[in-house]
Design a protein around this motif. Structure first.
Motif, PDB file in Angstrom:
ATOM      1  N   ILE A   5       0.877  -1.302   0.110  1.00 47.08           N
ATOM      2  CA  ILE A   5      -0.028  -0.158  -0.190  1.00 47.08           C
ATOM      3  C   ILE A   5       0.939   1.304   0.067  1.00 47.08           C
ATOM      4  O   ILE A   5       0.651   2.220  -0.755  1.00 47.08           O
ATOM      5  CB  ILE A   5      -1.087  -0.024   1.367  1.00 47.08           C
ATOM      6  N   GLU A   6       1.945   1.294   0.708  1.00 48.31           N
ATOM      7  CA  GLU A   6       2.694   2.251   0.966  1.00 48.31           C
ATOM      8  C   GLU A   6       3.381   2.546  -0.449  1.00 48.31           C
ATOM      9  O   GLU A   6       3.540   3.637  -0.800  1.00 48.31           O
ATOM     10  CB  GLU A   6       4.075   1.974   1.924  1.00 48.31           C
ATOM     11  N   GLU A   7       3.956   1.516  -1.298  1.00 45.29           N
ATOM     12  CA  GLU A   7       4.474   1.647  -2.341  1.00 45.29           C
ATOM     13  C   GLU A   7       3.563   2.419  -3.490  1.00 45.29           C
ATOM     14  O   GLU A   7       4.072   3.146  -4.130  1.00 45.29           O
ATOM     15  CB  GLU A   7       4.859   0.228  -2.986  1.00 45.29           C
ATOM     16  N   GLU A   8       2.362   1.798  -3.352  1.00 43.71           N
ATOM     17  CA  GLU A   8       1.206   2.401  -4.234  1.00 43.71           C
ATOM     18  C   GLU A   8       1.227   3.876  -4.149  1.00 43.71           C
ATOM     19  O   GLU A   8       1.173   4.584  -4.820  1.00 43.71           O
ATOM     20  CB  GLU A   8       0.051   1.437  -4.075  1.00 43.71           C
ATOM     21  N   ARG A  50       4.094   5.721  -5.259  1.00 41.93           N
ATOM     22  CA  ARG A  50       4.206   5.749  -6.778  1.00 41.93           C
ATOM     23  C   ARG A  50       3.219   6.676  -7.386  1.00 41.93           C
ATOM     24  O   ARG A  50       3.476   7.747  -8.247  1.00 41.93           O
ATOM     25  CB  ARG A  50       3.791   4.486  -7.414  1.00 41.93           C
ATOM     26  N   ASP A  51       1.865   6.712  -6.786  1.00 42.52           N
ATOM     27  CA  ASP A  51       0.875   7.930  -7.249  1.00 42.52           C
ATOM     28  C   ASP A  51       1.229   9.280  -7.017  1.00 42.52           C
ATOM     29  O   ASP A  51       1.076  10.113  -7.741  1.00 42.52           O
ATOM     30  CB  ASP A  51      -0.434   7.604  -6.479  1.00 42.52           C
ATOM     31  N   PHE A  52       1.690   9.234  -5.869  1.00 36.09           N
ATOM     32  CA  PHE A  52       2.093  10.696  -5.298  1.00 36.09           C
ATOM     33  C   PHE A  52       3.419  11.244  -6.450  1.00 36.09           C
ATOM     34  O   PHE A  52       3.496  12.322  -6.672  1.00 36.09           O
ATOM     35  CB  PHE A  52       2.695  10.754  -3.923  1.00 36.09           C
ATOM     36  N   ALA A  53       4.309  10.441  -6.609  1.00 35.54           N
ATOM     37  CA  ALA A  53       5.482  10.549  -7.539  1.00 35.54           C
ATOM     38  C   ALA A  53       5.079  10.957  -8.892  1.00 35.54           C
ATOM     39  O   ALA A  53       5.239  11.813  -9.409  1.00 35.54           O
ATOM     40  CB  ALA A  53       6.316   9.527  -7.686  1.00 35.54           C
ATOM     41  N   LYS A  54       3.834  10.168  -9.335  1.00 33.93           N
ATOM     42  CA  LYS A  54       3.533  10.330 -10.611  1.00 33.93           C
ATOM     43  C   LYS A  54       2.698  11.839 -10.716  1.00 33.93           C
ATOM     44  O   LYS A  54       2.777  12.473 -11.693  1.00 33.93           O
ATOM     45  CB  LYS A  54       2.507   9.200 -11.033  1.00 33.93           C
ATOM     46  N   ASN A  72      10.733   4.041  -9.369  1.00 32.33           N
ATOM     47  CA  ASN A  72      11.341   2.905  -9.684  1.00 32.33           C
ATOM     48  C   ASN A  72      11.455   1.915  -8.394  1.00 32.33           C
ATOM     49  O   ASN A  72      12.494   2.202  -7.460  1.00 32.33           O
ATOM     50  CB  ASN A  72      12.577   2.842 -10.299  1.00 32.33           C
ATOM     51  N   LYS A  73      10.470   1.035  -7.978  1.00 28.78           N
ATOM     52  CA  LYS A  73      10.722   0.353  -6.793  1.00 28.78           C
ATOM     53  C   LYS A  73      11.775  -0.629  -6.803  1.00 28.78           C
ATOM     54  O   LYS A  73      11.970  -1.019  -5.551  1.00 28.78           O
ATOM     55  CB  LYS A  73       9.003  -0.300  -6.444  1.00 28.78           C
ATOM     56  N   ASN A  74      12.209  -0.885  -7.864  1.00 33.27           N
ATOM     57  CA  ASN A  74      13.401  -2.143  -7.929  1.00 33.27           C
ATOM     58  C   ASN A  74      14.571  -1.540  -7.324  1.00 33.27           C
ATOM     59  O   ASN A  74      14.921  -2.213  -6.696  1.00 33.27           O
ATOM     60  CB  ASN A  74      13.446  -2.636  -9.356  1.00 33.27           C
ATOM     61  N   PHE A 114       8.497   7.875   0.351  1.00 32.27           N
ATOM     62  CA  PHE A 114       7.347   8.792   0.403  1.00 32.27           C
ATOM     63  C   PHE A 114       7.841  10.031   0.956  1.00 32.27           C
ATOM     64  O   PHE A 114       7.702  11.288   0.346  1.00 32.27           O
ATOM     65  CB  PHE A 114       6.305   8.367   0.977  1.00 32.27           C
ATOM     66  N   LYS A 115       8.529   9.803   1.918  1.00 34.28           N
ATOM     67  CA  LYS A 115       9.061  10.974   2.705  1.00 34.28           C
ATOM     68  C   LYS A 115       9.851  11.901   2.034  1.00 34.28           C
ATOM     69  O   LYS A 115       9.985  13.092   1.618  1.00 34.28           O
ATOM     70  CB  LYS A 115       9.795  10.455   3.960  1.00 34.28           C
ATOM     71  N   SER A 116      10.958  11.148   1.310  1.00 34.06           N
ATOM     72  CA  SER A 116      11.981  12.049   0.436  1.00 34.06           C
ATOM     73  C   SER A 116      11.345  12.882  -0.750  1.00 34.06           C
ATOM     74  O   SER A 116      11.646  13.804  -1.120  1.00 34.06           O
ATOM     75  CB  SER A 116      12.995  11.169   0.133  1.00 34.06           C
ATOM     76  N   ILE A 117      10.234  12.031  -1.275  1.00 30.46           N
ATOM     77  CA  ILE A 117       9.748  12.589  -2.458  1.00 30.46           C
ATOM     78  C   ILE A 117       8.808  14.001  -2.057  1.00 30.46           C
ATOM     79  O   ILE A 117       9.085  14.940  -2.842  1.00 30.46           O
ATOM     80  CB  ILE A 117       8.760  11.563  -3.323  1.00 30.46           C
TER      81      ILE A 117
END
Ligand SMILES: [Zn+2]
Ligand SMILES: [Zn+2]
Ligand SMILES: [Zn+2]
Ligand SMILES: [Zn+2]
Ligand SMILES: [Zn+2]
Ligand SMILES: [Zn+2]
Ligand SMILES: [Zn+2]
Length: 507
Positions: A280-283, A286-290, A297-299, A316-319
């Motif tokens: 969920i956090e990754e999702e 990703r949305d926030f970044a987009k 890039n999660k890899n 999330f924090k650094s973005i």
């Protein structure tokens, strides 16, 4: 590092901070000599070192080994002879000494027969790098480079807003993280590099380097541009300090031990968390970044801001921190001009330079040339012309361009292109006791400090800072010293240089 040493360092740091506050960073700092590398101490004493034996340039004497040389530089006879040889004032920042047998570069252990070779030598990367490394010194918990610019502790450790760029990991507690063994190893392994324009940076990996002055990550393609942009130069100017300079002490072990070790030290592994939560956090990230035009890039746990061309850890924090940062916001604002907030409050009164300036007089003092404007302001001629000079680098702030090294500044100032822009630059007349010009929309130049500040709010802040107040006081004193002379000059030569310039442009 044991606790006792830590305490001493902290105390030293505190003392120096106090000195900064009281004397505007012009503190005359003494740095310990004892940590200098042995061969550099020989070079600085005028001894050329070879593979086995050495030669003293001051005494014109052969010395069988480094041990003999070390003994030799301690003798009174040598110290007298070596003491008589000064650093060449033709190359004031490059530690070149002129001996009977030629010009000797202390940083590189290179002997050159003629001065023109030195001119070439000091522009070479190897010299720049040696100079940078040899002049790097610890100062309390901070570090000083080139004897005159402060790298703050956070930047030295690569800590940017809760993220360690050396370890490429977030941290909770700064002190704990700095004490971490893996972090310390990264600090030793990631090399500091020096290049043209007094650039000081750390190569982190193939996608990012860190500017140690701004403590900012840079994409490889953005490097050279960064080191000449106004914002970086502004920070560079703020980090300027004065040290005793004469000291050659360096802590080189850490740097020379660096290998070009690209075998990546493993990222700090995140403690295992529940996968569900993580997804969920990754999702969300990703949305926030987009939404903010960042790639995610999660890899490789990296994100990239296309607007700033900067790589970030993909948390999330650094973005979020990046997107809310002033730099990013400024770049976004400048790429969408219609939504830009007004850069000045609109109640500034302005007058074009050509109308504002009634007279300029250049006065030669034993130390430099100063320019007196309207018998009211005294500043550097280059500040009036909006030309930045730093070692061999010359930049026109107005035309936003670098001039060839060692070129004649007046050739540029007298070009039609520069003059036409210059006469139209607005002077902010509402600040009557300041000499501020708006060199580009929203970019203000302080004449006394010869620096550019973005936005009027920041300029107001600058006018109140102690750096500015003290510099201004110095220039006001110079005005008092030279005003009578300038008045006399104007009486004898009523047609000033400025009037001549106007005539030239009207031809
Ligand atoms: Zn000697
Ligand atoms: Zn050199
Ligand atoms: Zn770290
Ligand atoms: Zn920078
Ligand atoms: Zn950005
Ligand atoms: Zn110009
Ligand atoms: Zn100022």
């Amino acid at each position: 590092m044991d606790a006792n040493k830590n305490r001493i360092k902290a105390r030293l740091n505190k003392k120096i901070n106090l000195e900064y506050e009281t004397s505007n960073r012009a503190a005359f700092l003494y740095i310990d000599l004892s940590e200098a590398s042995m061969s550099y101490l020989l070079h600085a004493s005028g001894v050329v070192t070879g593979s086995l034996s050495c030669f003293c340039l001051a005494c014109d004497a052969f010395l069988q080994s480094a041990r003999h040389a070390t003994h030799h530089v301690g003798t009174a006879e040598h110290q007298q002879k070596a003491g008589a040889v000064q650093l060449s004032d033709k190359f004031p920042h490059d530690h070149i000494k002129k001996f009977k047998r030629g010009y000797y570069c202390e940083f590189c252990n290179v002997l050159m027969p003629i001065a023109s070779k030195v001119n070439v030598h000091i522009t070479e990367d190897e010299h720049k790098h040696n100079k940078g490394v040899l002049l790097l010194k610890p100062l309390g918990l901070d570090v000083v480079a080139f004897n005159n610019v402060l790298i703050e502790e956070k930047a030295w450790h690569g800590l940017i807003e809760g993220v360690c760029s050396l370890c490429n990991a977030e941290f909770e507690d700064e002190e704990d993280h700095k004490a971490d063994a893996e972090h310390s190893l990264n600090l030793v392994l990631k090399p500091i590099q020096f290049a043209a324009d007094n650039a000081i940076f750390r190569h982190l990996d193939d996608t990012a380097s860190q500017c140690l002055i701004c403590n900012k990550l840079l994409a490889p393609g953005r490097m050279s541009e960064h080191f000449v942009n106004a914002e970086h130069l502004e920070i560079y100017a703020k980090q300027h300090i004065e040290t005793n300079g004469a000291c050659r002490g360096t802590e080189t072990e850490e740097i020379t031990a660096v290998t070009e070790n690209n075998d990546k030290v493993d990222d700090c592994d995140n403690p295992p968390t529940e996968n569900f939560e993580k997804d969920i956090e990754e999702e969300e990230t990703r949305d926030f970044a987009k939404a903010n035009k960042l790639t995610y890039n999660k890899n490789n746990k990296k994100s990239f801001c296309r607007i700033c061309e900067v790589h970030l850890p993909a948390s999330f924090k650094s973005i979020k921190e990046h997107v809310e940062g002033t730099n990013h916001r400024r770049l976004v604002a400048s790429s969408t001009p219609s939504t830009t907030e007004p850069k000045d409050p609109g109640n500034l009164s302005k007058q074009e330079t050509i109308k504002f300036i009634k007279s300029t007089v250049d006065i030669e003092t034993p130390f430099n040339i100063v320019t007196i404007i309207n018998l009211k302001y005294c500043i550097l001629p280059n500040s009036l012309s909006l030309i930045w000079k730093n070692d061999s680098r010359i930049r026109c702030v107005l035309c936003n361009m670098n001039l060839p090294p060692h070129s004649n500044v007046s050739d540029h100032i007298n070009t039609r292109q520069h003059s036409l822009k210059w006469i139209n630059v607005p002077v902010i007349t509402s600040e009557r006791n300041e000499f501020i010009r708006e060199v580009h929309p929203g970019l203000y130049h302080c004449g006394f400090c010869h620096l550019v500040v973005s936005g009027w709010t920041d300029m107001k802040r600058h006018l109140e800072c102690s750096d500015h107040v003290q510099r201004k006081a110095v220039w006001e004193q110079r005005l008092r010293d030279h005003k009578a002379g300038a008045q006399e000059f104007l009486r004898l030569h009523p047609q000033t240089v400025f009037v001549q310039l106007m005539k030239m442009l009207n031809e």
